[in-house]
Design a protein around this motif. Structure first.
Motif, PDB file in Angstrom:
ATOM      1  N   UNK A  74       0.743  -1.219  -0.101  1.00 56.90           N
ATOM      2  CA  UNK A  74      -0.007  -0.032  -0.114  1.00 56.90           C
ATOM      3  C   UNK A  74       0.883   1.200   0.005  1.00 56.90           C
ATOM      4  N   UNK A  75       1.896   1.204   0.633  1.00 57.88           N
ATOM      5  CA  UNK A  75       2.778   2.404   0.865  1.00 57.88           C
ATOM      6  C   UNK A  75       3.640   2.760  -0.579  1.00 57.88           C
ATOM      7  N   UNK A  76       3.871   1.500  -1.287  1.00 58.35           N
ATOM      8  CA  UNK A  76       4.571   1.688  -2.664  1.00 58.35           C
ATOM      9  C   UNK A  76       3.315   2.198  -3.537  1.00 58.35           C
ATOM     10  N   UNK A  77       2.185   1.710  -3.581  1.00 60.77           N
ATOM     11  CA  UNK A  77       1.137   2.348  -4.512  1.00 60.77           C
ATOM     12  C   UNK A  77       1.062   3.791  -3.985  1.00 60.77           C
ATOM     13  N   UNK A  78       0.910   4.000  -2.603  1.00 58.39           N
ATOM     14  CA  UNK A  78       0.863   5.444  -2.415  1.00 58.39           C
ATOM     15  C   UNK A  78       1.956   6.254  -3.391  1.00 58.39           C
ATOM     16  N   UNK A  79       3.271   5.902  -3.092  1.00 56.99           N
ATOM     17  CA  UNK A  79       4.372   6.325  -3.717  1.00 56.99           C
ATOM     18  C   UNK A  79       4.245   6.638  -5.249  1.00 56.99           C
ATOM     19  N   UNK A  80       3.921   5.517  -5.843  1.00 52.39           N
ATOM     20  CA  UNK A  80       3.649   5.527  -7.261  1.00 52.39           C
ATOM     21  C   UNK A  80       2.621   6.720  -7.624  1.00 52.39           C
ATOM     22  N   UNK A  81       1.312   6.810  -6.787  1.00 48.04           N
ATOM     23  CA  UNK A  81       0.546   7.635  -7.148  1.00 48.04           C
ATOM     24  C   UNK A  81       0.931   9.188  -6.889  1.00 48.04           C
ATOM     25  N   UNK A  82       1.872   9.178  -5.812  1.00 44.43           N
ATOM     26  CA  UNK A  82       2.468  10.696  -5.578  1.00 44.43           C
ATOM     27  C   UNK A  82       3.605  10.819  -6.908  1.00 44.43           C
ATOM     28  N   UNK A  83       4.212   9.859  -7.238  1.00 48.85           N
ATOM     29  CA  UNK A  83       5.047  10.037  -8.781  1.00 48.85           C
ATOM     30  C   UNK A  83       4.164  10.512  -9.941  1.00 48.85           C
ATOM     31  N   UNK A  84       2.834   9.752 -10.147  1.00 48.62           N
ATOM     32  CA  UNK A  84       2.110  10.140 -11.172  1.00 48.62           C
ATOM     33  C   UNK A  84       1.505  11.741 -10.887  1.00 48.62           C
ATOM     34  N   UNK A  85       1.089  11.786  -9.547  1.00 50.17           N
ATOM     35  CA  UNK A  85       0.705  13.211  -9.262  1.00 50.17           C
ATOM     36  C   UNK A  85       1.722  14.333  -9.806  1.00 50.17           C
ATOM     37  N   UNK A  86       2.833  14.067  -9.320  1.00 48.02           N
ATOM     38  CA  UNK A  86       4.135  15.102  -9.604  1.00 48.02           C
ATOM     39  C   UNK A  86       4.395  15.197 -10.877  1.00 48.02           C
ATOM     40  N   UNK A  87       3.948  14.227 -11.798  1.00 52.24           N
ATOM     41  CA  UNK A  87       4.509  14.140 -13.166  1.00 52.24           C
ATOM     42  C   UNK A  87       3.275  14.888 -13.724  1.00 52.24           C
ATOM     43  N   UNK A  88       2.079  14.566 -13.587  1.00 49.58           N
ATOM     44  CA  UNK A  88       0.765  14.978 -14.135  1.00 49.58           C
ATOM     45  C   UNK A  88       0.151  16.293 -13.922  1.00 49.58           C
ATOM     46  N   UNK A  89       0.374  16.575 -12.547  1.00 47.46           N
ATOM     47  CA  UNK A  89      -0.359  17.862 -12.038  1.00 47.46           C
ATOM     48  C   UNK A  89       0.683  18.795 -10.916  1.00 47.46           C
ATOM     49  N   UNK A  90       0.533  19.980 -11.470  1.00 51.41           N
ATOM     50  CA  UNK A  90       1.473  20.882 -10.753  1.00 51.41           C
ATOM     51  C   UNK A  90       1.250  20.792  -9.194  1.00 51.41           C
ATOM     52  N   UNK A  91       2.130  20.332  -8.317  1.00 51.78           N
ATOM     53  CA  UNK A  91       1.825  20.393  -6.810  1.00 51.78           C
ATOM     54  C   UNK A  91       3.378  20.588  -6.328  1.00 51.78           C
ATOM     55  N   UNK A  92       3.135  20.818  -4.957  1.00 52.32           N
ATOM     56  CA  UNK A  92       4.443  20.961  -4.345  1.00 52.32           C
ATOM     57  C   UNK A  92       4.991  22.535  -4.259  1.00 52.32           C
ATOM     58  N   UNK A  93       6.208  22.689  -3.953  1.00 54.38           N
ATOM     59  CA  UNK A  93       6.877  23.950  -3.746  1.00 54.38           C
ATOM     60  C   UNK A  93       7.398  24.129  -5.204  1.00 54.38           C
ATOM     61  N   UNK A  94       7.329  25.287  -5.808  1.00 49.82           N
ATOM     62  CA  UNK A  94       8.387  25.677  -7.121  1.00 49.82           C
ATOM     63  C   UNK A  94       9.023  26.779  -6.560  1.00 49.82           C
ATOM     64  N   UNK A  95      10.306  26.694  -6.479  1.00 49.61           N
ATOM     65  CA  UNK A  95      11.269  27.522  -6.292  1.00 49.61           C
ATOM     66  C   UNK A  95      11.861  28.198  -7.706  1.00 49.61           C
ATOM     67  N   UNK A  96      11.632  29.424  -7.749  1.00 50.05           N
ATOM     68  CA  UNK A  96      11.776  30.122  -9.135  1.00 50.05           C
ATOM     69  C   UNK A  96      12.561  31.247  -8.625  1.00 50.05           C
ATOM     70  N   UNK A  97      13.579  31.539  -9.509  1.00 50.73           N
ATOM     71  CA  UNK A  97      14.478  32.716  -9.554  1.00 50.73           C
ATOM     72  C   UNK A  97      14.529  33.477 -10.565  1.00 50.73           C
ATOM     73  N   UNK A  98      14.262  34.934 -10.388  1.00 49.27           N
ATOM     74  CA  UNK A  98      14.375  35.570 -11.677  1.00 49.27           C
ATOM     75  C   UNK A  98      14.864  37.148 -11.208  1.00 49.27           C
ATOM     76  N   UNK A  99      15.553  38.010 -12.172  1.00 48.17           N
ATOM     77  CA  UNK A  99      16.222  39.345 -11.886  1.00 48.17           C
ATOM     78  C   UNK A  99      14.845  39.979 -11.475  1.00 48.17           C
ATOM     79  N   UNK A 100      15.469  41.122 -10.756  1.00 49.74           N
ATOM     80  CA  UNK A 100      14.486  42.161 -10.101  1.00 49.74           C
ATOM     81  C   UNK A 100      13.559  42.591 -11.386  1.00 49.74           C
ATOM     82  N   UNK A 101      13.918  42.989 -12.455  1.00 51.27           N
ATOM     83  CA  UNK A 101      13.334  43.652 -13.381  1.00 51.27           C
ATOM     84  C   UNK A 101      12.441  42.673 -13.853  1.00 51.27           C
TER      85      UNK A 101
END
Length: 304
Positions: A74-101
């Motif tokens: 069951x834990x492995x299946x949840x991990x696989x589902x998390x991998x599919x979610x991460x691949x298919x739908x934006x989730x989690x923290x996005x760390x983005x760097x950009x110039x001030x302008x």
């Protein structure tokens, strides 16, 4: 690691009620399933299943082992589902760097993405300094102009035209330049270290619509690593500045700035999205990159 596979096979046999059913589910032969279970029993000296021609039954040890195996699967299946979610739908923290302008463009570009995906969060690092992208654990970085050699993958998003600009008050006081040579000796506001060599002035490569070329070196009166500050000083009438077309567009349309020598063009600056790897990009990075590209290309004065 071998035991993990055998334990997963054993759990599948119990879950599906027979070795043949487990074989169909796992895409293996029935004999391979039987060998996996037998090897597991032999390696640990424990009988897990009573076998007959008609059915399988768990031993006492098998019941206890299966309870743990079921949780593992069951834990492995949840991990696989998390991998599919991460691949298919934006989730989690996005760390983005950009110039001030680029700060004013990030919000309108990514707001629809954040609104559509509540599981996505954004940590935005806005700085004109070249931060270490690895140390800062950056997922996506926006960079402008020539890129240094790097293991990061670069995707071109669009390009910025550079416009020679000045405030009407400055041009009224000092006169409108008519030729590139008249740019010499003017008050210049320069982004130090970005488009010219520090201590050596600002180098201008100009090309006329008719094909003529000029290269001039001008001395800045004010230099800064902050493009927004230079634009404010330009608006205040302190001198000429090279401004990005999308930044200057609104001020030119409103008459707060004027283009100088518009028939002479400067090299464009490419805008890049940098990511740490080419393959298996998380959905949050793919969607954010597309959102930035679509928004930036829609801005007045931006080149595709």
């Amino acid at each position: 690691m071998d035991d993990w596979k055998a334990l997963a096979v054993f759990a599948s046999v119990v879950r599906h009620g027979s070795m043949s059913a487990a074989a169909r589910q796992l895409g293996l032969s029935t004999s391979a399933i039987s060998q996996q279970v037998r090897a597991l029993e032999q390696s640990h000296g424990v009988t897990l299943l009573h076998r007959s021609t008609r059915k399988l039954a768990l031993t006492d040890a098998g019941e206890r082992v299966y309870a743990e195996c079921a949780r593992m699967v069951e834990a492995a299946e949840r991990a696989q589902q998390q991998l599919r979610t991460t691949r298919d739908a934006p989730s989690g923290e996005l760390r983005l760097a950009a110039p001030i302008g680029f700060g004013p463009y990030i919000a309108p570009a990514l707001t629809p993405l954040l609104a559509a995906h509540p599981a996505l969060t954004l940590r935005l690092l806005v700085d004109d300094a070249m931060i270490d992208l690895i140390d800062a654990r950056i997922d996506l970085a926006v960079r402008v102009g020539r890129l240094p050699d790097s293991s990061w993958v670069a995707r071109r998003l669009c390009a910025i035209e550079l416009w020679l600009c000045a405030a009407p008050a400055y041009l009224q006081q000092h006169g409108q330049p008519r030729t590139p040579e008249e740019l010499l000796g003017r008050h210049w506001l320069s982004q130090g270290g970005a488009r010219g060599n520090e201590g050596m002035g600002l180098l201008l490569h100009l090309q006329h619509d008719g094909g003529q070329q000029r290269t001039l070196r001008v001395e800045p009166r004010v230099s800064s690593n902050n493009q927004l500050l230079l634009q404010q000083m330009c608006l205040a009438g302190l001198g000429l500045a090279l401004l990005g077309s999308p930044d200057a567009h609104a001020d030119i349309q409103a008459g707060r700035l004027q283009r100088v020598l518009p028939e002479w063009r400067l090299p464009v600056l490419d805008v890049w999205a940098l990511t740490p790897q080419r393959d298996a990009q998380p959905a949050k990075v793919r969607h954010a990159t597309e959102a930035l590209a679509d928004y930036l290309r829609s801005l007045p004065g931006m080149l595709p």
